[in-house]
Design a protein around this motif. Structure first.
Motif, PDB file in Angstrom:
ATOM      1  N   GLU A  57       5.413  10.748  -0.251  1.00 29.26           N
ATOM      2  CA  GLU A  57       4.396  10.512   0.771  1.00 29.26           C
ATOM      3  C   GLU A  57       3.399   9.450   0.300  1.00 29.26           C
ATOM      4  O   GLU A  57       2.886   8.666   1.107  1.00 29.26           O
ATOM      5  CB  GLU A  57       3.671  11.813   1.096  1.00 29.26           C
ATOM      6  CG  GLU A  57       2.657  11.707   2.227  1.00 29.26           C
ATOM      7  CD  GLU A  57       3.275  11.282   3.546  1.00 29.26           C
ATOM      8  OE1 GLU A  57       2.635  10.507   4.287  1.00 29.26           O
ATOM      9  OE2 GLU A  57       4.412  11.706   3.836  1.00 29.26           O
ATOM     10  N   SER A  58       3.127   9.402  -0.978  1.00 30.10           N
ATOM     11  CA  SER A  58       2.200   8.401  -1.503  1.00 30.10           C
ATOM     12  C   SER A  58       2.711   6.982  -1.245  1.00 30.10           C
ATOM     13  O   SER A  58       1.921   6.038  -1.117  1.00 30.10           O
ATOM     14  CB  SER A  58       1.975   8.612  -3.003  1.00 30.10           C
ATOM     15  OG  SER A  58       3.208   8.547  -3.716  1.00 30.10           O
ATOM     16  N   HIS A  59       4.021   6.830  -1.158  1.00 26.19           N
ATOM     17  CA  HIS A  59       4.593   5.518  -0.871  1.00 26.19           C
ATOM     18  C   HIS A  59       4.193   5.055   0.524  1.00 26.19           C
ATOM     19  O   HIS A  59       3.929   3.864   0.740  1.00 26.19           O
ATOM     20  CB  HIS A  59       6.116   5.582  -0.978  1.00 26.19           C
ATOM     21  CG  HIS A  59       6.790   4.245  -0.901  1.00 26.19           C
ATOM     22  ND1 HIS A  59       7.044   3.477  -1.998  1.00 26.19           N
ATOM     23  CD2 HIS A  59       7.229   3.534   0.170  1.00 26.19           C
ATOM     24  CE1 HIS A  59       7.626   2.347  -1.623  1.00 26.19           C
ATOM     25  NE2 HIS A  59       7.747   2.358  -0.310  1.00 26.19           N
ATOM     26  N   VAL A  60       4.130   5.984   1.470  1.00 27.90           N
ATOM     27  CA  VAL A  60       3.709   5.646   2.833  1.00 27.90           C
ATOM     28  C   VAL A  60       2.289   5.097   2.813  1.00 27.90           C
ATOM     29  O   VAL A  60       1.973   4.105   3.492  1.00 27.90           O
ATOM     30  CB  VAL A  60       3.800   6.872   3.757  1.00 27.90           C
ATOM     31  CG1 VAL A  60       3.344   6.519   5.177  1.00 27.90           C
ATOM     32  CG2 VAL A  60       5.227   7.419   3.795  1.00 27.90           C
ATOM     33  N   ASN A  61       1.420   5.718   2.032  1.00 33.12           N
ATOM     34  CA  ASN A  61       0.033   5.254   1.941  1.00 33.12           C
ATOM     35  C   ASN A  61      -0.052   3.837   1.381  1.00 33.12           C
ATOM     36  O   ASN A  61      -0.878   3.028   1.834  1.00 33.12           O
ATOM     37  CB  ASN A  61      -0.793   6.205   1.078  1.00 33.12           C
ATOM     38  CG  ASN A  61      -1.126   7.493   1.789  1.00 33.12           C
ATOM     39  OD1 ASN A  61      -1.034   7.587   3.011  1.00 33.12           O
ATOM     40  ND2 ASN A  61      -1.500   8.507   1.039  1.00 33.12           N
ATOM     41  N   VAL A  62       0.786   3.524   0.407  1.00 33.83           N
ATOM     42  CA  VAL A  62       0.765   2.181  -0.166  1.00 33.83           C
ATOM     43  C   VAL A  62       1.188   1.155   0.888  1.00 33.83           C
ATOM     44  O   VAL A  62       0.583   0.084   1.006  1.00 33.83           O
ATOM     45  CB  VAL A  62       1.682   2.097  -1.405  1.00 33.83           C
ATOM     46  CG1 VAL A  62       1.700   0.670  -1.958  1.00 33.83           C
ATOM     47  CG2 VAL A  62       1.204   3.059  -2.490  1.00 33.83           C
ATOM     48  N   VAL A  63       2.216   1.487   1.667  1.00 32.48           N
ATOM     49  CA  VAL A  63       2.655   0.592   2.737  1.00 32.48           C
ATOM     50  C   VAL A  63       1.543   0.432   3.772  1.00 32.48           C
ATOM     51  O   VAL A  63       1.247  -0.681   4.229  1.00 32.48           O
ATOM     52  CB  VAL A  63       3.947   1.118   3.402  1.00 32.48           C
ATOM     53  CG1 VAL A  63       4.321   0.262   4.606  1.00 32.48           C
ATOM     54  CG2 VAL A  63       5.092   1.149   2.400  1.00 32.48           C
ATOM     55  N   LEU A  64       0.922   1.543   4.151  1.00 31.38           N
ATOM     56  CA  LEU A  64      -0.193   1.488   5.099  1.00 31.38           C
ATOM     57  C   LEU A  64      -1.319   0.601   4.580  1.00 31.38           C
ATOM     58  O   LEU A  64      -1.913  -0.180   5.335  1.00 31.38           O
ATOM     59  CB  LEU A  64      -0.738   2.897   5.346  1.00 31.38           C
ATOM     60  CG  LEU A  64      -0.121   3.732   6.460  1.00 31.38           C
ATOM     61  CD1 LEU A  64      -0.819   5.086   6.534  1.00 31.38           C
ATOM     62  CD2 LEU A  64      -0.208   3.023   7.797  1.00 31.38           C
ATOM     63  N   GLY A  65      -1.613   0.731   3.302  1.00 31.51           N
ATOM     64  CA  GLY A  65      -2.671  -0.071   2.716  1.00 31.51           C
ATOM     65  C   GLY A  65      -2.374  -1.556   2.806  1.00 31.51           C
ATOM     66  O   GLY A  65      -3.260  -2.362   3.124  1.00 31.51           O
ATOM     67  N   GLU A  66      -1.132  -1.945   2.559  1.00 30.84           N
ATOM     68  CA  GLU A  66      -0.755  -3.357   2.644  1.00 30.84           C
ATOM     69  C   GLU A  66      -0.865  -3.856   4.087  1.00 30.84           C
ATOM     70  O   GLU A  66      -1.320  -4.979   4.337  1.00 30.84           O
ATOM     71  CB  GLU A  66       0.669  -3.556   2.128  1.00 30.84           C
ATOM     72  CG  GLU A  66       0.816  -3.403   0.624  1.00 30.84           C
ATOM     73  CD  GLU A  66       0.082  -4.497  -0.137  1.00 30.84           C
ATOM     74  OE1 GLU A  66       0.045  -5.645   0.329  1.00 30.84           O
ATOM     75  OE2 GLU A  66      -0.471  -4.192  -1.208  1.00 30.84           O
ATOM     76  N   ILE A  67      -0.444  -3.038   5.038  1.00 38.27           N
ATOM     77  CA  ILE A  67      -0.537  -3.421   6.447  1.00 38.27           C
ATOM     78  C   ILE A  67      -2.003  -3.606   6.843  1.00 38.27           C
ATOM     79  O   ILE A  67      -2.374  -4.577   7.513  1.00 38.27           O
ATOM     80  CB  ILE A  67       0.132  -2.353   7.329  1.00 38.27           C
ATOM     81  CG1 ILE A  67       1.645  -2.371   7.109  1.00 38.27           C
ATOM     82  CG2 ILE A  67      -0.204  -2.560   8.807  1.00 38.27           C
ATOM     83  CD1 ILE A  67       2.374  -1.191   7.730  1.00 38.27           C
TER      84      ILE A  67
END
Length: 286
Positions: free
Chosen positions: A32-42
């Motif tokens: 789930e932490s990977h989703v947050n990293v992607v969200l942060g980049e977006i």
């Protein structure tokens, strides 16, 4: 990233982010932490280029709203709220005055818009509330309120990006991200589909024939499909076959949309997203 989407390119533009839990993360070897990293980049792509974000969800600490707020706080800008959170009628109608009041304050970086059953913004959402919780809406009432909220967002955003998404245990007549995809297509707003995190976005990609997502391993233990998921796929396939279909209108080529369909690395997702937005901004300027 700067060359693809320079500062100021998205000034006055709002990008809607649609994300919910993906049931495929474990199969893909992701957390789930990977989703947050992607969200942060977006978020950084949008905010660094002068745009703002919109998210329809809830204000509980276990959701994505706190994370998005932490991202917008990194930017020193004075051109209005950088994040707008839309609360559907079903999300807040049952709350007491104190419960809602405590969640409406999210800092100067963002704002919360409470919507009525028809998706209209309530000027003073605390008016008339007392100390007793109201009964929650029926399942159909919840579905109607969520549709109204998603329609309101579609009317107020200039692009939308989808990630993850539940295939079961969701509130609505079809999965939420499917409905958001349909409303975005109907409004002819640019739509970005990130499939590498799995979830119902994969079903959307397949139904719209953007990508077959053959890279996703089969889930041999998957339960029987929710009929609402099947209905959502049918509606998307029908939209794809409608005369005048013009694709995702996101500035990306078919090959680049194939890449985004399988992308899961934060930098790759952000680069493709910025590329599409940059082309759209350039065309608008011309």
């Amino acid at each position: 990233m700067k060359d693809l989407l320079p500062p100021g390119a998205l000034k006055g533009q709002t990008v809607g982010i649609s994300v919910s839990d993906s049931p495929d993360l474990a199969r893909l070897g992701l957390l789930e932490s990977h989703v947050n990293v992607v969200l942060g980049e977006i978020a950084r792509v949008v905010l660094a280029s002068g745009g703002s974000l919109a998210y329809g969800g809830h204000l509980r600490p276990d959701g994505y709203t706190p994370f998005l707020l932490s991202e917008v706080q990194r930017y020193e800008r004075d051109d209005g709220p950088l994040l707008t959170v839309y609360l559907s009628w079903s999300e807040h109608q049952h709350m007491t005055r104190d419960e809602l009041s405590g969640r409406l304050t999210i800092g100067s970086w963002g704002r919360v818009l409470c919507l009525d059953p028809n998706g209209q913004v309530i000027p003073d959402p605390l008016a008339g509330r007392g100390s007793e919780s109201a009964p929650r809406l029926s399942p159909q009432g919840q579905a109607n309120a969520l549709t109204s909220m998603r329609r309101a967002m579609a009317e107020r955003t200039d692009a939308r990006i989808l990630l993850g998404g539940k295939r079961a245990r969701f509130s609505g007549s079809i999965p939420g991200l499917m409905e958001e995809a349909l409303l975005t297509l109907d409004s002819m707003t640019p739509l970005f589909l990130v499939g590498g995190l799995g979830g119902v976005v994969v079903d959307i990609l397949r139904a719209l024939r953007v990508d077959d997502c053959a890279w996703l391993p089969r889930d041999l233990d998957a339960p029987a499909e929710d009929p609402r998921l099947v209905e959502g796929r049918r509606q998307l396939a029908t939209a794809r076959e409608t005369p005048g279909w013009s694709g995702l209108r996101n500035g990306l080529t078919d090959e680049e949309n194939h890449q985004l369909a399988a992308a899961y690395r934060p930098t790759e997702v952000a680069a493709l997203f910025a590329l599409g937005l940059g082309r759209i901004a350039t065309r608008s300027a011309d």
